[in-house]
Scaffold this motif. Sequence first.
Motif, short mmCIF file in Angstrom:
data_model
loop_
_atom_site.label_atom_id
_atom_site.label_comp_id
_atom_site.label_asym_id
_atom_site.label_seq_id
_atom_site.Cartn_x
_atom_site.Cartn_y
_atom_site.Cartn_z
N CYS A 53 -109.64 -45.51 51.12
CA CYS A 53 -109.03 -45.11 52.39
C CYS A 53 -108.58 -46.33 53.21
CB CYS A 53 -110.03 -44.29 53.20
SG CYS A 53 -110.40 -42.68 52.48
N ASN A 94 -104.27 -45.68 57.29
CA ASN A 94 -102.82 -45.52 57.39
C ASN A 94 -102.29 -46.18 58.67
OD1 ASN A 94 -103.30 -43.68 59.53
ND2 ASN A 94 -103.49 -41.98 58.07
N GLU A 95 -100.98 -46.09 58.87
CA GLU A 95 -100.37 -46.80 60.00
C GLU A 95 -100.93 -46.33 61.35
OE1 GLU A 95 -97.45 -47.00 56.59
OE2 GLU A 95 -98.83 -45.55 57.44
N ASN A 107 -112.56 -38.90 57.08
CA ASN A 107 -111.73 -39.99 56.56
C ASN A 107 -112.49 -41.28 56.81
OD1 ASN A 107 -109.81 -42.16 56.39
ND2 ASN A 107 -108.16 -40.67 56.56
N ASN A 142 -100.00 -41.51 67.19
CA ASN A 142 -99.31 -40.78 66.13
C ASN A 142 -97.93 -40.32 66.59
OD1 ASN A 142 -99.20 -39.60 63.52
ND2 ASN A 142 -99.75 -37.62 64.37
N GLY A 202 -104.68 -47.71 52.93
CA GLY A 202 -103.90 -46.52 53.23
C GLY A 202 -102.41 -46.74 53.40
N ILE A 203 -101.96 -48.00 53.54
CA ILE A 203 -100.53 -48.27 53.70
C ILE A 203 -99.90 -48.33 52.31
CG2 ILE A 203 -98.83 -49.92 54.56
CD1 ILE A 203 -100.86 -50.78 56.64
N SER A 204 -98.93 -47.50 52.07
CA SER A 204 -98.34 -47.37 50.74
C SER A 204 -97.66 -48.67 50.31
CB SER A 204 -97.31 -46.23 50.72
OG SER A 204 -96.65 -46.19 49.48
N GLN A 254 -103.89 -45.04 61.99
CA GLN A 254 -105.26 -45.54 62.16
C GLN A 254 -105.27 -47.03 62.51
OE1 GLN A 254 -106.51 -44.08 58.26
NE2 GLN A 254 -108.08 -42.83 59.24
N ALA A 270 -93.50 -50.68 54.97
CA ALA A 270 -94.82 -51.34 54.90
C ALA A 270 -94.74 -52.82 55.28
CB ALA A 270 -95.41 -51.17 53.50
#
Length: 884
Positions: free
Chosen positions: A194, A232-233, A118, A284, A197-199, A235, A206
């Motif tokens: 990548c 993403n969140e 990733n 996580n 990554g936050i939608s 990361q 978000a």
Amino acid sequence: MGDVVSTHLDEGRRQHIAERTGKVLGEFCRCYKEQFGVALFNSVRYEIEGNGGPQAQLLHRKVPLEDHVIYSGNLFHYIEENKKWRNRFCVVPHNYGLVLYENKLAYERDLPPRLLINSAGYKILTSVDQYLELVNSSLPGVTPKLGQTPIFKCPTDFPLILWHPYARHYYFCVMTGKEQEKWRAVFQDCVRHCNNGISEDSKVEAPAFTDAIRMYRQSKEQYGTWDMLCGNETQVLSNLVMEELLPELRNAIGPRLKGKAQERQRTWIQISDAVYRMVYEQTNAQYDAAMAKCEQERPQMESIIRTDMDQIITSKEHLASKIRAFVLPKAEVCVRNHVQPYISSILEALMTPTSQGFAEVREVFFKEVTDMNMNIVNEGGLEKLVEYMEKLSHLAFHPVKMQSCYEKMEQLKLEGLQQRFDVTSTSVFKQRAQIHMRQQMDDAVHTFETLLHQELGKLQGKEDLCKSIQRILERVLKKYDYDSSTVRKKFFREALLQITIPFLLKKLAPTCKAELAKFQELIFEDFASFILVENTYEEVVLQSVMKDIMQAVKEAAVQRKHNLYRDSVVMHNSDPNLHLLGESIPIEWGDEPGAQPEPEPHGDRRRRAKQVVSVIQDDDGVLPYAVEEPGSPQAAELEEPQPDGVQEIRKALAKESCGGAGEVEERLRNGTDAKRESGATEEVVVAASVPGDVPSQGTARDGDRVHRDTAASPVAEAVSGAGDAAAVSAVPGAEVPSGAEVQPAASTSSVPGADSPSGASVQLAASTSPVPGADNPSGASVQPAAPASPVPGADSPSGASVQHTMPASPKPRADVPPEAKLPHGTPATLGTQASPVPEAKTPSPSTGSVCHQPSDKETGEEVAVTPPQPPGTTESSEGVQTEF
């Protein structure tokens, strides 16, 4: 984990890492819970009040590359465990992960991959020297001597290195410079995707997450952009923890490392990667728990918001007024002295590479479609169309073909402004603009294939197909020009806010932040979850600079070199059936062509309205205008007997409003002659019909007139109401229904007391003498073909927009809307702040000008088409490139 790493990360050290990670995450989760309530309130309020932003002309598909391989090929990979290079088959699937297989045969047999990467947060390096410089800086005081063996040896002169400040590094190489450039483009595309990554589809989670990140960092006196808001969140949170934890570990472990300099560097990289993995796992689990708790409380919070929405808004406005009285004077002084002088310089630095990049997107799209058209002429016609369209449909996701567009943005440099405003890096703005470019390219391709698929059932032979492709290409390019202008202006506003707001907050913090606690008592306890003093304070600071940013972007729109439309230019979709297809219906080229979807009920469509549009002069100083000249076939076609008496006129108007509005509009749209005149800016009125009154016309042709929707832009509403009311002739007592257009060909004697309801457009072909007492209600647009002599007593209700030959008095510049919001950490969350404000300045038409219907070129939808170019040669590929 190696023995050396285990030695330095003993049980006590791991316990310390877990405690520090838990402490950081605990503080963040507290911020997240506060921001979750605010974001939920904003989402519900947005849902209730709606949005009046510009309507996109291009279609958008949500899942364009499902189960599709973007790129694949062979390259050499360095194995750190045995310090050897191995040839690997690399595949880039639709999710932009890097997947390495033993060889191509293993991939085809669906064997497990050797490595999954990733690439969020990574940098792509093409030089060993660049890499060694970054490694040396990561562990101060440890620098290999000249002549010593580096961390790894590259067998070729064309390395590709993935570097991360905390995680493991990856080393690749290829045999030629051309291969290196291709794989570099592929890797950069993976990193770009990548990192985002936050939608953006999440309207609550978000914004709450990015605001919580920003608030947490500001509590640590860290303002400005953050390079590690990547992935993403989980990361992003891991990067947040490592930003605080790694310096402590470096000071504690660094002096204890043994061996040669390169061995100590290699060991430190492995320790950092091991710690990062530990932090990631703990983050996580803890973040998922915080999310679950907020989601559990969400129904109850949403119920309170919907029940007490008015009271919450009133309480927030009261709080904002108190904070504004305290903060705004200081903020305005700070803006005037430290920000305002530099806004134009920042904007110019942003606009030049961004506009060049979007222009390159347009050029690449035009070339690909033109080459496809030429190939159809020379090779196969309809038989080859499916093959060509399959390749074209993935153009936006072709890393090599899009690289020329992305490279334009790499020229972005803020120079001295970067240090002044504490912008650590421009990579945030570069990647955001590049993502916009890719999205606009995909929207243009999807719109093109949708329109072409609709036409296939009507085509007869190769010649008709090529003509249709060329015609559809022109229409899509017009739509692209408008959408790209809207996207760029939004991007400029977001970037200016991201640069200036943190700077202002940092400047105002010593004098304002300590005093904010006293405003907490103004918030009702029941509403404390939805109103935060800190957020309201930042909104006030945003308002202090928003006016200058809006003005700067508006002024930039008139600079021809950037090809931007003014905010008042609002184009309505010229293909009425196109948007009925929805956003995510895939095109299957093997299906029966020309299939049309079921039209929506008339009640579900948005009603059109009249729109005053300011048209920008093009580069050669000439604009084409559509003018109705006396005695022309168009004017004669519109002539009809004039009724006598008030009752007959009322009946005629009522009849025309019920059944003739669409017919008159159609004649106006398609029956005008284009005439070029010189002039800087003209005020034109576009009469648009109600969809329910006009039958569906299918896809628009080249000559179709473009409609505009007033609801698409708040500034457009201000423009339509900015003109001075003029007394115009009318019939006494006649009531003109909304949307009806009356076009008498001969002089009309007006009678006092005539009423013209909102939205009516009255066009007089001959000079008309107004009569006292004529009423012109709100929104009516009256267009005399010759100067009208005013008569005392004519009534013009508020809001009426009357086009006449005398200059209109512009309204003063608008103030910033009170509900403006602070930008979030990602540009995606800034969309609501960049909308134009009402009561914008409106240019007055020149004295003696004649109002008329605009042609396509006036509306910004006329695009000169370059003659087809010969198809380019197929580029060679040393690797195995997936076909598009």
